[in-house]
Design an enzyme around this catalytic site. Sequence first.
Site, PDB file in Angstrom:
ATOM      1  N   GLY A 169       0.783  -1.228   0.000  1.00 45.16           N
ATOM      2  CA  GLY A 169       0.000   0.000   0.000  1.00 45.16           C
ATOM      3  C   GLY A 169       0.815   1.278   0.000  1.00 45.16           C
ATOM      4  N   HIS A 211      13.583  15.286   0.399  1.00 47.69           N
ATOM      5  CA  HIS A 211      13.019  15.645   1.704  1.00 47.69           C
ATOM      6  C   HIS A 211      13.899  15.271   2.896  1.00 47.69           C
ATOM      7  CE1 HIS A 211       9.326  16.875  -0.150  1.00 47.69           C
ATOM      8  NE2 HIS A 211       9.015  15.663  -0.585  1.00 47.69           N
ATOM      9  N   ASP A 260       9.549  18.703  -8.931  1.00 51.53           N
ATOM     10  CA  ASP A 260       8.648  17.801  -8.207  1.00 51.53           C
ATOM     11  C   ASP A 260       7.454  18.626  -7.720  1.00 51.53           C
ATOM     12  OD1 ASP A 260       7.779  16.280  -5.652  1.00 51.53           O
ATOM     13  OD2 ASP A 260       9.369  14.961  -6.361  1.00 51.53           O
ATOM     14  N   ASP A 313       5.805  13.471 -10.066  1.00 50.66           N
ATOM     15  CA  ASP A 313       4.470  13.596  -9.465  1.00 50.66           C
ATOM     16  C   ASP A 313       3.808  14.909  -9.864  1.00 50.66           C
ATOM     17  OD1 ASP A 313       6.297  15.035  -7.976  1.00 50.66           O
ATOM     18  OD2 ASP A 313       5.884  14.041  -6.075  1.00 50.66           O
ATOM     19  N   ARG A 322      -0.878   9.705  -8.721  1.00 49.13           N
ATOM     20  CA  ARG A 322      -1.627   9.156  -7.587  1.00 49.13           C
ATOM     21  C   ARG A 322      -1.667  10.121  -6.396  1.00 49.13           C
ATOM     22  NH1 ARG A 322       0.105   3.423  -4.670  1.00 49.13           N
ATOM     23  NH2 ARG A 322      -1.182   3.651  -2.816  1.00 49.13           N
TER      24      ARG A 322
END
Length: 427
Positions: A23, A137, A172, A260, A266
């Site tokens: 997940g 990050h 990003d 992304d 997503r």
Amino acid sequence: MSRKQKVCYFYDSEVGNFYYGQGHPMKPHRIRMAHNLLLNYGLYKKMEIYRPMAATFDEMCRFHSDEYTQFLKVITPDTMSEHTKQLQRFNVGEDCPVFDGMYQFCQISAGGSIGGAVKLNRRQSDIAINWAGGLHHAKKCEASGFCYVNDIVLAILELLKHHKRVLYIDIDIHHGDGVEEAFYTTDRVMTCSFHKSGEYFPGTGDVKDVGAGSGKHYSVNFPLRDGIDDVSYENIFKPVIARIMETFQPDAVVLQCGADSLTGDRLGCFNMSIKGHAMCVEYVLGFNVPVLLLGGGGYTIRNVSRCWTYETAVALNEDIADELPYNDYFEYYAPDFKLHITPSNMENLNTPEYLDKIKERLFENLRHVNHAPSVPFHQTPGDAVGDEDEDEDEDDKDVRVSTKEADKAVAHPAEFYAGDQDHDRQP
């Protein structure tokens, strides 16, 4: 465009075997998919392909604290119960889970980015690519946003050994907070991030965040709203980067190509096509300074692999067909089996007035930047990847390739491999 530059590319066939857990949106498998796709397009023939040397503990500690790096090295899913306080302290456990081979994954990611920086430093390549990198990050003493080791900071530190000024650009959808924070007080690194603003991870990157101390006005942030499309993005990206290149005059550029920001991601909420995303790559490469291209976010993995394959082709100045070649993951690209994707009809909340207002504020901040700040040069530190690989033809570095693979290689087949045999091994 007549640009033709020497490109090197870093890839470790183990990278696709790492698994964050059921997940979890971060899937290293996407890097293997991208690699397999660009192999089947034949792009490997045009560049040097290297397996990265694993980043060492000491190399990681050039930015990260010893204690945090040691924790990453020893923690495993089986020993988590013994380290509950450290898990909390180092922000490991939820967004950044402990998984099998986590430290090795960090070594591969960071090793490719450091290796790319060394190639640029030695002027052996004009463009270096590491799609396993771009983990922007991670902080000095903690994991964040699926990132554990900040390969970008380590690569920039490597570049600073040979380059007076380095520009970092981040496309990003998430703010490049870890990189900005690392260089917030220096004028030798300018960071420029285009990202979703507001109630969105990591919540930083306001236009007012411009750096501090010697680094004041050397952090550039362009906060964006939902739905930005190719035209709007181009209308801000090109003028902002042009002004930075003119003002800051970097000797090298690191471009984080998080996918992304594409339509249909997503976790994302932008509406860019692959061509719109790659416009940023093409524009930056047009300045003819050494460039390190890195991966980053991207959670609709079939589009991530499409994007990074196309951007590899852009770096090589090669045209590739929209019709996808057959590859090991062909079924992922159903139903159209095409390279390019179509943006949705979502509303673009970035009005021309809003974008112009932010752009003018950034231009105003950049007026305070000293043109190309001078840096006193001392003795140049040694490269992170030792001098033992200077004698490239004689060393059996990592892999001796087969004759079939050697025939496909660009040069020095003993040092890097190019071909299908050692790639994409199943777990």
